[in-house]
Scaffold this active site. Structure first.
Site, PDB file in Angstrom:
ATOM      1  N   GLN A  34      38.572  38.904  38.008  1.00 13.34           N
ATOM      2  CA  GLN A  34      38.992  38.274  39.262  1.00 13.34           C
ATOM      3  C   GLN A  34      38.395  39.043  40.436  1.00 13.34           C
ATOM      4  O   GLN A  34      38.563  38.649  41.588  1.00 13.34           O
ATOM      5  CB  GLN A  34      40.519  38.304  39.379  1.00 13.34           C
ATOM      6  CG  GLN A  34      41.229  37.513  38.303  1.00 13.34           C
ATOM      7  CD  GLN A  34      42.711  37.872  38.268  1.00 13.34           C
ATOM      8  OE1 GLN A  34      43.525  37.270  38.943  1.00 13.34           O
ATOM      9  NE2 GLN A  34      43.062  38.864  37.469  1.00 13.34           N
ATOM     10  N   ASN A  35      37.742  40.145  40.142  1.00 13.12           N
ATOM     11  CA  ASN A  35      37.271  41.022  41.226  1.00 13.12           C
ATOM     12  C   ASN A  35      35.996  40.487  41.855  1.00 13.12           C
ATOM     13  O   ASN A  35      35.137  39.924  41.178  1.00 13.12           O
ATOM     14  CB  ASN A  35      37.058  42.437  40.700  1.00 13.12           C
ATOM     15  CG  ASN A  35      38.360  43.052  40.238  1.00 13.12           C
ATOM     16  OD1 ASN A  35      39.437  42.522  40.553  1.00 13.12           O
ATOM     17  ND2 ASN A  35      38.289  44.122  39.484  1.00 13.12           N
ATOM     18  N   HIS A  62      36.527  34.620  40.911  1.00 17.53           N
ATOM     19  CA  HIS A  62      36.825  34.500  42.345  1.00 17.53           C
ATOM     20  C   HIS A  62      35.615  34.782  43.222  1.00 17.53           C
ATOM     21  O   HIS A  62      35.758  35.109  44.391  1.00 17.53           O
ATOM     22  CB  HIS A  62      37.992  35.436  42.718  1.00 17.53           C
ATOM     23  CG  HIS A  62      39.305  34.988  42.128  1.00 17.53           C
ATOM     24  ND1 HIS A  62      40.410  35.792  42.035  1.00 17.53           N
ATOM     25  CD2 HIS A  62      39.683  33.795  41.605  1.00 17.53           C
ATOM     26  CE1 HIS A  62      41.420  35.118  41.469  1.00 17.53           C
ATOM     27  NE2 HIS A  62      40.991  33.902  41.193  1.00 17.53           N
ATOM     28  N   CYS A  65      26.342  23.998  54.334  1.00 14.06           N
ATOM     29  CA  CYS A  65      25.487  23.371  53.304  1.00 14.06           C
ATOM     30  C   CYS A  65      25.510  24.123  51.978  1.00 14.06           C
ATOM     31  O   CYS A  65      24.879  23.695  51.018  1.00 14.06           O
ATOM     32  CB  CYS A  65      24.052  23.218  53.810  1.00 14.06           C
ATOM     33  SG  CYS A  65      23.119  24.763  53.871  1.00 14.06           S
ATOM     34  N   ASN A  83      48.488  48.483  32.514  1.00 18.06           N
ATOM     35  CA  ASN A  83      48.949  48.422  33.903  1.00 18.06           C
ATOM     36  C   ASN A  83      50.031  49.483  34.082  1.00 18.06           C
ATOM     37  O   ASN A  83      50.901  49.614  33.218  1.00 18.06           O
ATOM     38  CB  ASN A  83      49.528  47.018  34.192  1.00 18.06           C
ATOM     39  CG  ASN A  83      49.589  46.714  35.681  1.00 18.06           C
ATOM     40  OD1 ASN A  83      50.106  47.501  36.456  1.00 18.06           O
ATOM     41  ND2 ASN A  83      49.054  45.575  36.069  1.00 18.06           N
ATOM     42  N   PRO A  84      50.016  50.232  35.179  1.00 18.35           N
ATOM     43  CA  PRO A  84      51.096  51.219  35.369  1.00 18.35           C
ATOM     44  C   PRO A  84      52.445  50.581  35.662  1.00 18.35           C
ATOM     45  O   PRO A  84      53.483  51.223  35.508  1.00 18.35           O
ATOM     46  CB  PRO A  84      50.630  52.052  36.578  1.00 18.35           C
ATOM     47  CG  PRO A  84      49.410  51.411  37.120  1.00 18.35           C
ATOM     48  CD  PRO A  84      49.011  50.272  36.242  1.00 18.35           C
TER      49      PRO A  84
HETATM   50  P1  OAD Z   1      46.927  42.561  42.590  1.00 18.55           P
HETATM   51  O1  OAD Z   1      46.804  43.444  43.782  1.00 18.55           O
HETATM   52  O2  OAD Z   1      47.812  41.378  42.674  1.00 18.55           O
HETATM   53  O3  OAD Z   1      47.413  43.435  41.338  1.00 18.55           O
HETATM   54  C1  OAD Z   1      46.797  44.652  41.041  1.00 18.55           C
HETATM   55  C2  OAD Z   1      47.448  45.174  39.772  1.00 18.55           C
HETATM   56  O4  OAD Z   1      46.753  46.369  39.382  1.00 18.55           O
HETATM   57  C3  OAD Z   1      48.929  45.553  39.914  1.00 18.55           C
HETATM   58  O5  OAD Z   1      49.664  44.955  38.854  1.00 18.55           O
HETATM   59  C4  OAD Z   1      48.926  47.083  39.809  1.00 18.55           C
HETATM   60  O6  OAD Z   1      50.119  47.567  39.196  1.00 18.55           O
HETATM   61  C5  OAD Z   1      47.719  47.312  38.946  1.00 18.55           C
HETATM   62  N1  OAD Z   1      47.084  48.640  39.091  1.00 18.55           N
HETATM   63  C6  OAD Z   1      47.028  49.427  40.183  1.00 18.55           C
HETATM   64  N2  OAD Z   1      46.318  50.552  39.909  1.00 18.55           N
HETATM   65  C7  OAD Z   1      45.929  50.458  38.607  1.00 18.55           C
HETATM   66  C8  OAD Z   1      45.166  51.284  37.731  1.00 18.55           C
HETATM   67  N3  OAD Z   1      44.655  52.459  38.141  1.00 18.55           N
HETATM   68  N4  OAD Z   1      44.958  50.852  36.466  1.00 18.55           N
HETATM   69  C9  OAD Z   1      45.461  49.672  36.030  1.00 18.55           C
HETATM   70  N5  OAD Z   1      46.175  48.852  36.808  1.00 18.55           N
HETATM   71  C10 OAD Z   1      46.404  49.228  38.080  1.00 18.55           C
HETATM   72  O7  OAD Z   1      45.424  42.153  42.179  1.00 18.55           O
HETATM   73  P2  OAD Z   1      44.943  40.946  41.244  1.00 18.55           P
HETATM   74  O8  OAD Z   1      45.902  40.695  40.149  1.00 18.55           O
HETATM   75  O9  OAD Z   1      43.524  41.230  40.893  1.00 18.55           O
HETATM   76  O10 OAD Z   1      42.075  36.670  44.942  1.00 18.55           O
HETATM   77  O11 OAD Z   1      44.990  39.756  42.288  1.00 18.55           O
HETATM   78  C11 OAD Z   1      44.549  38.498  41.906  1.00 18.55           C
HETATM   79  C12 OAD Z   1      43.860  37.823  43.059  1.00 18.55           C
HETATM   80  O12 OAD Z   1      44.714  37.804  44.195  1.00 18.55           O
HETATM   81  C13 OAD Z   1      42.612  38.526  43.552  1.00 18.55           C
HETATM   82  O13 OAD Z   1      41.458  38.197  42.804  1.00 18.55           O
HETATM   83  C14 OAD Z   1      42.499  38.036  44.953  1.00 18.55           C
HETATM   84  C15 OAD Z   1      43.945  38.134  45.384  1.00 18.55           C
HETATM   85  O14 OAD Z   1      44.321  37.290  46.433  1.00 18.55           O
HETATM   86  C16 OAD Z   1      40.997  36.294  45.631  1.00 18.55           C
HETATM   87  O15 OAD Z   1      40.329  37.062  46.299  1.00 18.55           O
HETATM   88  C17 OAD Z   1      40.723  34.842  45.489  1.00 18.55           C
END
Ligand code: OAD
Length: 250
Positions: free
Chosen positions: A101-102, A119, A130, A221-222
């Site tokens: 998703q990154n 994403h 365009c 995930n922590p």
């Molecule tokens: P989030 O910010 O929602 O979640 C990040 C997750 O990473 C959390 O569950 C944290 O606990 C975990 N985390 C933090 N540090 C960590 C580490 N060192 N190792 C493992 N896990 C860790 O981010 P996403 O789930 O990626 O969309 O968010 C999904 C989407 O929402 C993104 O792609 C973005 C955002 O709006 C778009 O840009 C379209």
């Protein structure tokens, strides 16, 4: 670190592994996540203003400046042990599909081939009108401070504003990427969900799809997440600590 033997067997026997990543996988590279308390981008900035077509229409310079600031942060960052281990794991299993998703390119820079970017990508902007891709001019890019306005460049084809190459709220995921990710989720026998809050749909559907089709779900995930109940193995901790230890234990 000691791992459940059943988990190690599951990984050793897997024929097709899907690795599904979110912002947490890049956190240890210094890239802020979205929803972590205190440090998450959406606690400091307004998602509706900065991550929607309406927000861009209302104030293109605010939105473009914010994404350029993020792009600069990514250019300065380096892949961390989690990215590197995922690239290494691909060499050790018969087949691995990486779905992220990154919008950064840290998986690619760690050596992963063609990750599926659900994403979009910060480094591939396009015309808002365009949709033709935009090439950054050579030279050192401007570096706006967080939130500083920056007028977007204009499209050389139609004169429209250039927009960030990411998917915003209210927009569809890139069709080819989404289809490929769904296919992989349906046919894999093991799915790692790493560093994602599992809150943003439809992306968060992928581990659920894989589980419904019989795959084992391993979450790293922590913090607890919405996926805890579906995951067969919940490994609590940082991806950069757990993944290298897991690879070594295999
Ligand atoms: P989030 O910010 O929602 O979640 C990040 C997750 O990473 C959390 O569950 C944290 O606990 C975990 N985390 C933090 N540090 C960590 C580490 N060192 N190792 C493992 N896990 C860790 O981010 P996403 O789930 O990626 O969309 O968010 C999904 C989407 O929402 C993104 O792609 C973005 C955002 O709006 C778009 O840009 C379209």
């Amino acid at each position: 670190m000691v791992f459940d033997e059943k988990l190690l067997d599951c990984i050793s026997q897997a024929r097709h592994v899907v690795v599904f990543t979110g912002a947490g996988v890049s956190a240890e590279s210094g890239i802020p996540t979205f929803r972590d308390a205190q440090t998450g981008l959406w606690t400091e900035y307004d998602a509706a203003t900065l991550a929607s077509p309406e927000g861009f229409r209302a104030d293109p310079a605010l939105v473009w400046g914010w994404y350029e600031w993020r792009r600069m942060k990514v250019l300065q960052a380096k892949p961390n042990p989690a990215h590197l281990t995922i690239a290494e794991l691909a060499e050790k299993v018969p087949r691995l599909t990486l779905v992220t998703q990154n919008v950064d390119d840290l998986h690619e820079r760690a050596g992963s081939d063609n990750p599926i970017h659900l994403h979009g990508c910060l480094h591939r902007p396009r015309c808002f009108a365009c949709a033709k891709p935009f090439d950054y001019p050579p030279g050192i890019p401007e570096e706006p401070e967080g939130g500083r306005r920056l007028e977007p460049p204009r499209c050389v084809h139609c004169g429209g504003y250039i927009r960030p190459g990411v998917v915003w709220f209210g927009e569809s995921l890139p069709e080819e990427a989404w289809n490929a990710a769904q296919q992989a989720a349906q046919h894999c026998d093991l799915l790692f969900s790493i560093g994602t809050s599992s809150l943003v749909w439809p992306a968060a559907q992928l581990p659920e799809t894989a589980a419904r089709n019989g795959a084992a779900i391993v979450q790293i995930n922590p913090e607890p997440t919405a996926l805890d109940r579906t995951a067969r193995f919940n490994l609590r901790g940082k991806a950069g600590d757990i993944l290298p230890a897991l690879l070594e234990a295999l």
